[in-house]
Write a protein that holds these residues in place. Sequence first.
Motif, PDB file in Angstrom:
ATOM      1  N   ALA A 189      40.302  25.323  61.195  1.00 63.38           N
ATOM      2  CA  ALA A 189      40.698  26.714  60.961  1.00 63.38           C
ATOM      3  C   ALA A 189      41.943  26.776  60.093  1.00 63.38           C
ATOM      4  O   ALA A 189      42.040  27.594  59.162  1.00 63.38           O
ATOM      5  N   GLY A 190      42.907  25.907  60.374  1.00 62.28           N
ATOM      6  CA  GLY A 190      44.140  25.890  59.586  1.00 62.28           C
ATOM      7  C   GLY A 190      43.898  25.519  58.134  1.00 62.28           C
ATOM      8  O   GLY A 190      44.443  26.160  57.215  1.00 62.28           O
ATOM      9  N   VAL A 191      43.073  24.506  57.894  1.00 65.81           N
ATOM     10  CA  VAL A 191      42.791  24.077  56.517  1.00 65.81           C
ATOM     11  C   VAL A 191      42.001  25.156  55.778  1.00 65.81           C
ATOM     12  O   VAL A 191      42.236  25.412  54.590  1.00 65.81           O
ATOM     13  N   ALA A 192      41.060  25.804  56.474  1.00 63.02           N
ATOM     14  CA  ALA A 192      40.272  26.875  55.837  1.00 63.02           C
ATOM     15  C   ALA A 192      41.178  28.023  55.408  1.00 63.02           C
ATOM     16  O   ALA A 192      41.045  28.560  54.296  1.00 63.02           O
ATOM     17  N   VAL A 193      42.115  28.409  56.275  1.00 60.95           N
ATOM     18  CA  VAL A 193      43.053  29.485  55.926  1.00 60.95           C
ATOM     19  C   VAL A 193      43.935  29.070  54.754  1.00 60.95           C
ATOM     20  O   VAL A 193      44.147  29.849  53.808  1.00 60.95           O
ATOM     21  N   LEU A 194      44.439  27.833  54.786  1.00 58.55           N
ATOM     22  CA  LEU A 194      45.276  27.349  53.685  1.00 58.55           C
ATOM     23  C   LEU A 194      44.491  27.326  52.371  1.00 58.55           C
ATOM     24  O   LEU A 194      44.996  27.775  51.328  1.00 58.55           O
ATOM     25  N   GLY A 195      43.260  26.822  52.426  1.00 55.66           N
ATOM     26  CA  GLY A 195      42.441  26.772  51.217  1.00 55.66           C
ATOM     27  C   GLY A 195      42.177  28.159  50.660  1.00 55.66           C
ATOM     28  O   GLY A 195      42.238  28.375  49.440  1.00 55.66           O
ATOM     29  N   TYR A 196      41.900  29.124  51.551  1.00 59.09           N
ATOM     30  CA  TYR A 196      41.635  30.479  51.081  1.00 59.09           C
ATOM     31  C   TYR A 196      42.890  31.099  50.468  1.00 59.09           C
ATOM     32  O   TYR A 196      42.806  31.790  49.443  1.00 59.09           O
ATOM     33  N   CYS A 197      44.041  30.862  51.082  1.00 59.12           N
ATOM     34  CA  CYS A 197      45.296  31.390  50.527  1.00 59.12           C
ATOM     35  C   CYS A 197      45.552  30.853  49.126  1.00 59.12           C
ATOM     36  O   CYS A 197      45.905  31.608  48.207  1.00 59.12           O
ATOM     37  N   LEU A 198      45.378  29.549  48.946  1.00 61.82           N
ATOM     38  CA  LEU A 198      45.600  28.945  47.634  1.00 61.82           C
ATOM     39  C   LEU A 198      44.580  29.464  46.619  1.00 61.82           C
ATOM     40  O   LEU A 198      44.905  29.687  45.448  1.00 61.82           O
ATOM     41  N   TRP A 199      43.363  29.665  47.065  1.00 65.57           N
ATOM     42  CA  TRP A 199      42.307  30.208  46.203  1.00 65.57           C
ATOM     43  C   TRP A 199      42.649  31.637  45.772  1.00 65.57           C
ATOM     44  O   TRP A 199      42.528  31.995  44.590  1.00 65.57           O
ATOM     45  N   ALA A 200      43.112  32.447  46.726  1.00 65.69           N
ATOM     46  CA  ALA A 200      43.438  33.833  46.411  1.00 65.69           C
ATOM     47  C   ALA A 200      44.672  33.932  45.514  1.00 65.69           C
ATOM     48  O   ALA A 200      44.722  34.758  44.587  1.00 65.69           O
ATOM     49  N   LEU A 201      45.665  33.101  45.767  1.00 61.73           N
ATOM     50  CA  LEU A 201      46.915  33.167  45.004  1.00 61.73           C
ATOM     51  C   LEU A 201      46.780  32.531  43.626  1.00 61.73           C
ATOM     52  O   LEU A 201      47.595  32.799  42.744  1.00 61.73           O
ATOM     53  N   GLU A 202      45.774  31.684  43.446  1.00 65.59           N
ATOM     54  CA  GLU A 202      45.579  31.006  42.169  1.00 65.59           C
ATOM     55  C   GLU A 202      45.336  31.994  41.040  1.00 65.59           C
ATOM     56  O   GLU A 202      45.676  31.736  39.883  1.00 65.59           O
ATOM     57  N   SER A 203      44.749  33.166  41.363  1.00 61.79           N
ATOM     58  CA  SER A 203      44.384  34.128  40.331  1.00 61.79           C
ATOM     59  C   SER A 203      45.571  34.936  39.805  1.00 61.79           C
ATOM     60  O   SER A 203      45.431  35.729  38.880  1.00 61.79           O
ATOM     61  N   GLY A 204      46.734  34.777  40.418  1.00 64.90           N
ATOM     62  CA  GLY A 204      47.919  35.499  39.950  1.00 64.90           C
ATOM     63  C   GLY A 204      48.076  36.848  40.617  1.00 64.90           C
ATOM     64  O   GLY A 204      47.676  37.050  41.756  1.00 64.90           O
ATOM     65  N   GLY A 205      48.668  37.812  39.916  1.00 64.94           N
ATOM     66  CA  GLY A 205      48.987  39.117  40.494  1.00 64.94           C
ATOM     67  C   GLY A 205      47.891  40.136  40.290  1.00 64.94           C
ATOM     68  O   GLY A 205      46.704  39.829  40.356  1.00 64.94           O
ATOM     69  N   VAL A 206      48.293  41.368  40.002  1.00 58.37           N
ATOM     70  CA  VAL A 206      47.338  42.457  39.828  1.00 58.37           C
ATOM     71  C   VAL A 206      46.592  42.300  38.511  1.00 58.37           C
ATOM     72  O   VAL A 206      47.200  42.125  37.458  1.00 58.37           O
ATOM     73  N   ALA A 207      45.255  42.334  38.600  1.00 55.37           N
ATOM     74  CA  ALA A 207      44.451  42.238  37.384  1.00 55.37           C
ATOM     75  C   ALA A 207      44.633  43.481  36.532  1.00 55.37           C
ATOM     76  O   ALA A 207      44.979  44.555  37.033  1.00 55.37           O
ATOM     77  N   HIS A 208      44.373  43.345  35.217  1.00 55.18           N
ATOM     78  CA  HIS A 208      44.525  44.469  34.303  1.00 55.18           C
ATOM     79  C   HIS A 208      43.580  45.598  34.699  1.00 55.18           C
ATOM     80  O   HIS A 208      42.372  45.416  34.833  1.00 55.18           O
ATOM     81  N   GLY A 209      44.129  46.780  34.949  1.00 56.71           N
ATOM     82  CA  GLY A 209      43.337  47.934  35.319  1.00 56.71           C
ATOM     83  C   GLY A 209      43.089  48.080  36.807  1.00 56.71           C
ATOM     84  O   GLY A 209      42.527  49.086  37.245  1.00 56.71           O
ATOM     85  N   ALA A 210      43.502  47.080  37.606  1.00 59.33           N
ATOM     86  CA  ALA A 210      43.287  47.147  39.051  1.00 59.33           C
ATOM     87  C   ALA A 210      44.405  47.938  39.711  1.00 59.33           C
ATOM     88  O   ALA A 210      45.548  47.951  39.249  1.00 59.33           O
ATOM     89  N   LEU A 211      44.070  48.572  40.813  1.00 56.27           N
ATOM     90  CA  LEU A 211      45.047  49.379  41.538  1.00 56.27           C
ATOM     91  C   LEU A 211      46.011  48.520  42.330  1.00 56.27           C
ATOM     92  O   LEU A 211      47.226  48.751  42.318  1.00 56.27           O
ATOM     93  N   LEU A 212      45.485  47.508  43.021  1.00 58.47           N
ATOM     94  CA  LEU A 212      46.281  46.633  43.881  1.00 58.47           C
ATOM     95  C   LEU A 212      45.785  45.193  43.736  1.00 58.47           C
ATOM     96  O   LEU A 212      44.658  44.956  43.266  1.00 58.47           O
ATOM     97  N   PRO A 213      46.596  44.213  44.163  1.00 63.13           N
ATOM     98  CA  PRO A 213      46.141  42.804  44.117  1.00 63.13           C
ATOM     99  C   PRO A 213      45.160  42.528  45.255  1.00 63.13           C
ATOM    100  O   PRO A 213      45.503  41.897  46.265  1.00 63.13           O
ATOM    101  N   TRP A 214      43.921  43.010  45.094  1.00 64.99           N
ATOM    102  CA  TRP A 214      42.959  42.965  46.189  1.00 64.99           C
ATOM    103  C   TRP A 214      42.655  41.549  46.661  1.00 64.99           C
ATOM    104  O   TRP A 214      42.465  41.313  47.852  1.00 64.99           O
ATOM    105  N   ARG A 215      42.569  40.602  45.732  1.00 64.21           N
ATOM    106  CA  ARG A 215      42.241  39.231  46.128  1.00 64.21           C
ATOM    107  C   ARG A 215      43.315  38.672  47.054  1.00 64.21           C
ATOM    108  O   ARG A 215      43.016  38.027  48.054  1.00 64.21           O
ATOM    109  N   GLN A 216      44.580  38.934  46.707  1.00 65.68           N
ATOM    110  CA  GLN A 216      45.677  38.455  47.559  1.00 65.68           C
ATOM    111  C   GLN A 216      45.699  39.195  48.904  1.00 65.68           C
ATOM    112  O   GLN A 216      45.926  38.594  49.956  1.00 65.68           O
ATOM    113  N   LEU A 217      45.431  40.492  48.866  1.00 67.45           N
ATOM    114  CA  LEU A 217      45.427  41.261  50.108  1.00 67.45           C
ATOM    115  C   LEU A 217      44.272  40.853  51.028  1.00 67.45           C
ATOM    116  O   LEU A 217      44.367  40.991  52.255  1.00 67.45           O
TER     117      LEU A 217
END
Length: 322
Positions: free
Chosen positions: A242-270
């Motif tokens: 469970a811990g590794v899965a959460v860590l992997g997902y966090c790194l995956w979500a944060l890898e994309s950077g901040g708010v995408a162009h035209g997006a309202l919020l950083p949905w992937r990170q949220l």
Amino acid sequence: MTERTTGAAAVLDSPVVVQGREAVGARRVFAVPLGLLRTARPRQWVKNVLVVAAPAAAGQLVSWHTASRLALVFALFTAAASAVYLVNDARDAAADRAHPVKRHRPVAAGLVPVPLAYATGTLLGLGAAVASAVLCNPMTAALLIAYLAMQFAYCVRLKHVLVVDLAVVTTGFLMRAMIGGVALAIPLSRWFLITAGFGALFMVAAKRYSEAVEMEAAHGATRALLTRYTTGYLRFVWQLAAGVAVLGYCLWALESGGVAHGALLPWRQLSVIAFILAVLRYAVFADRGTAGAPEDVVLRDRPLAVIGLVWAAMYGMAVTDL
């Protein structure tokens, strides 16, 4: 004496008795096909929805070509998984009879003959392998055939090998998550593979832990390997996964950077919040030892379903840049 005999014959030939015999005969005719269907585990087919995981993660679910290809892969994987269930139940019939729930399975209960379960499973597996080779690209066929070979080896031998049994079942889930991307030639992110793999290990180890807790009094009669695992070890495995899965997902979500162009919020990170909440909610059932049927936990727990829908909405907005 003759009058009594004639009266008995009249009763046996009455419309009510005849209809009753016909009803019993009809039930017997359909008993075996229905038993085979139950042995194929229709409720477990929901697991094969994982074939859409990679295309969904890549945001490629909007074309007719994608939908038709994924439908084909889903059907082939469902046939392959059902073939494995049939062979597995045929081999485990004796052990299943000692289990309070599994003894009601059609093969263990004697509704489906063991040779018929073997034959149906073998034909279904061969059909899925041949169809994948004819209808899919070579990598998809290779992955499906590798799944069948691994799962049949698991039924025969690997289920009795410590740790390897956990790895094989986990790899089966990972192959489900991979095959949709392979069928559509979508590159698979390393973080996607880590998250899917350790997420699957989390659920598999939680299932084994729940089985061990439930069947402690049976001394491994239904699954001999459970006597060689300790509940403490299985708890360690699902907590680590469970811990590794959460860590992997966090790194995956944060890898994309901040708010995408035209997006309202950083949905992937949220979406990390919803993902962690889902893991924590599932861990409640794992900790209680009631996660022996993952499909029941996922489908019947309303808070977990709501969290899953929130996560899906967030991730959907992330891949569509809303």
